[in-house]
Design a protein around this motif. Sequence first.
Motif, PDB file in Angstrom:
ATOM      1  N   GLY A  29       0.814  -1.201   0.000  1.00 10.40           N
ATOM      2  CA  GLY A  29       0.000   0.000   0.000  1.00 10.40           C
ATOM      3  C   GLY A  29       0.850   1.253   0.000  1.00 10.40           C
ATOM      4  N   ALA A  30       0.209   2.336   0.339  1.00 15.38           N
ATOM      5  CA  ALA A  30       0.876   3.629   0.404  1.00 15.38           C
ATOM      6  C   ALA A  30       0.274   4.438   1.545  1.00 15.38           C
ATOM      7  N   ALA A  31       1.042   5.400   2.029  1.00 14.39           N
ATOM      8  CA  ALA A  31       0.565   6.315   3.064  1.00 14.39           C
ATOM      9  C   ALA A  31       0.232   7.646   2.407  1.00 14.39           C
ATOM     10  N   TYR A  32      -0.971   8.121   2.629  1.00 14.44           N
ATOM     11  CA  TYR A  32      -1.399   9.419   2.133  1.00 14.44           C
ATOM     12  C   TYR A  32      -1.595  10.321   3.346  1.00 14.44           C
ATOM     13  N   PHE A  33      -0.951  11.473   3.315  1.00 16.52           N
ATOM     14  CA  PHE A  33      -1.038  12.445   4.401  1.00 16.52           C
ATOM     15  C   PHE A  33      -1.969  13.573   3.964  1.00 16.52           C
ATOM     16  N   TYR A  34      -2.984  13.849   4.769  1.00 20.20           N
ATOM     17  CA  TYR A  34      -3.961  14.894   4.469  1.00 20.20           C
ATOM     18  C   TYR A  34      -3.840  16.014   5.493  1.00 20.20           C
ATOM     19  N   HIS A  35      -3.372  17.162   5.023  1.00 17.97           N
ATOM     20  CA  HIS A  35      -3.109  18.351   5.840  1.00 17.97           C
ATOM     21  C   HIS A  35      -4.356  19.235   5.804  1.00 17.97           C
ATOM     22  N   LEU A  36      -5.109  19.239   6.888  1.00 18.00           N
ATOM     23  CA  LEU A  36      -6.353  19.996   6.954  1.00 18.00           C
ATOM     24  C   LEU A  36      -6.070  21.457   7.292  1.00 18.00           C
ATOM     25  N   THR A  37      -6.500  22.346   6.413  1.00 14.71           N
ATOM     26  CA  THR A  37      -6.317  23.771   6.676  1.00 14.71           C
ATOM     27  C   THR A  37      -7.591  24.580   6.481  1.00 14.71           C
ATOM     28  N   THR A  38      -8.512  24.106   5.650  1.00 17.08           N
ATOM     29  CA  THR A  38      -9.724  24.892   5.383  1.00 17.08           C
ATOM     30  C   THR A  38     -10.992  24.223   5.884  1.00 17.08           C
ATOM     31  N   GLN A  39     -10.929  22.948   6.190  1.00 20.53           N
ATOM     32  CA  GLN A  39     -12.103  22.227   6.686  1.00 20.53           C
ATOM     33  C   GLN A  39     -11.686  21.372   7.881  1.00 20.53           C
ATOM     34  N   PRO A  40     -12.599  21.198   8.844  1.00 22.81           N
ATOM     35  CA  PRO A  40     -12.288  20.351   9.995  1.00 22.81           C
ATOM     36  C   PRO A  40     -12.410  18.868   9.638  1.00 22.81           C
ATOM     37  N   LEU A  41     -11.871  18.040  10.485  1.00 22.84           N
ATOM     38  CA  LEU A  41     -11.925  16.592  10.303  1.00 22.84           C
ATOM     39  C   LEU A  41     -13.359  16.101  10.099  1.00 22.84           C
ATOM     40  N   GLU A  71      -4.669  23.886   1.097  1.00 21.85           N
ATOM     41  CA  GLU A  71      -4.399  25.314   1.280  1.00 21.85           C
ATOM     42  C   GLU A  71      -5.086  26.188   0.241  1.00 21.85           C
ATOM     43  N   SER A  72      -5.113  25.730  -1.012  1.00 19.71           N
ATOM     44  CA  SER A  72      -5.682  26.527  -2.098  1.00 19.71           C
ATOM     45  C   SER A  72      -7.205  26.463  -2.124  1.00 19.71           C
ATOM     46  N   GLY A  73      -7.796  25.676  -1.231  1.00 20.71           N
ATOM     47  CA  GLY A  73      -9.238  25.514  -1.225  1.00 20.71           C
ATOM     48  C   GLY A  73      -9.680  24.209  -1.861  1.00 20.71           C
ATOM     49  N   ARG A  74      -8.771  23.544  -2.554  1.00 21.94           N
ATOM     50  CA  ARG A  74      -9.060  22.218  -3.105  1.00 21.94           C
ATOM     51  C   ARG A  74      -7.851  21.335  -2.818  1.00 21.94           C
ATOM     52  N   TRP A  75      -8.030  20.030  -2.848  1.00 16.90           N
ATOM     53  CA  TRP A  75      -6.959  19.107  -2.549  1.00 16.90           C
ATOM     54  C   TRP A  75      -5.923  19.086  -3.667  1.00 16.90           C
TER      55      TRP A  75
END
Length: 154
Positions: free
Chosen positions: A2-14, A142-146
């Motif tokens: 598999g792979a690890a995907y890191f999601y950095h939340l800046t504009t929306q909460p979990l 950060e830009s408003g979209r992933w």
Amino acid sequence: MGAAYFYHLTTQPLERVLPMLLGKAREVGWRIEVRGVDGARMQALDAALWLGPEEGFLPHGLDGGPHDADQPVLLTMGEGAANAPTCVMSVDGAAVSPEEVQAMERVCVIFDGHDGAALQQARDQWKALTQAGCPAQYWSQESGRWEMKAEAGG
């Protein structure tokens, strides 16, 4: 592997992002463990998942119920979920290992970009997983979209 995907939340909460990620994972047929570190927080996420998303219900359960093994999404506070997951979504700094990344279809590390400790913990997890040879991607909103901002090969 598999792979690890890191999601950095800046504009929306979990609470807004998690249902979207769970929906995408369910679309490809994955069973998911949402792994956290705090019981009250996992209960709050459970309640939030019962309320939405607007486009459909996400079947899930909170670890410790009589039907854990049958749950397509199981919220836990430890490794070895009873639902035999093919994807782990780590929230609030829950630990994931290189062995899990290798055994799963995907491991997602979701972290709050406004929390300095969470940022540092995600950096440490990225370093540990990529140094162990796990493929990884870093996604930011950060830009408003992933957008994918970084990638490390396996």
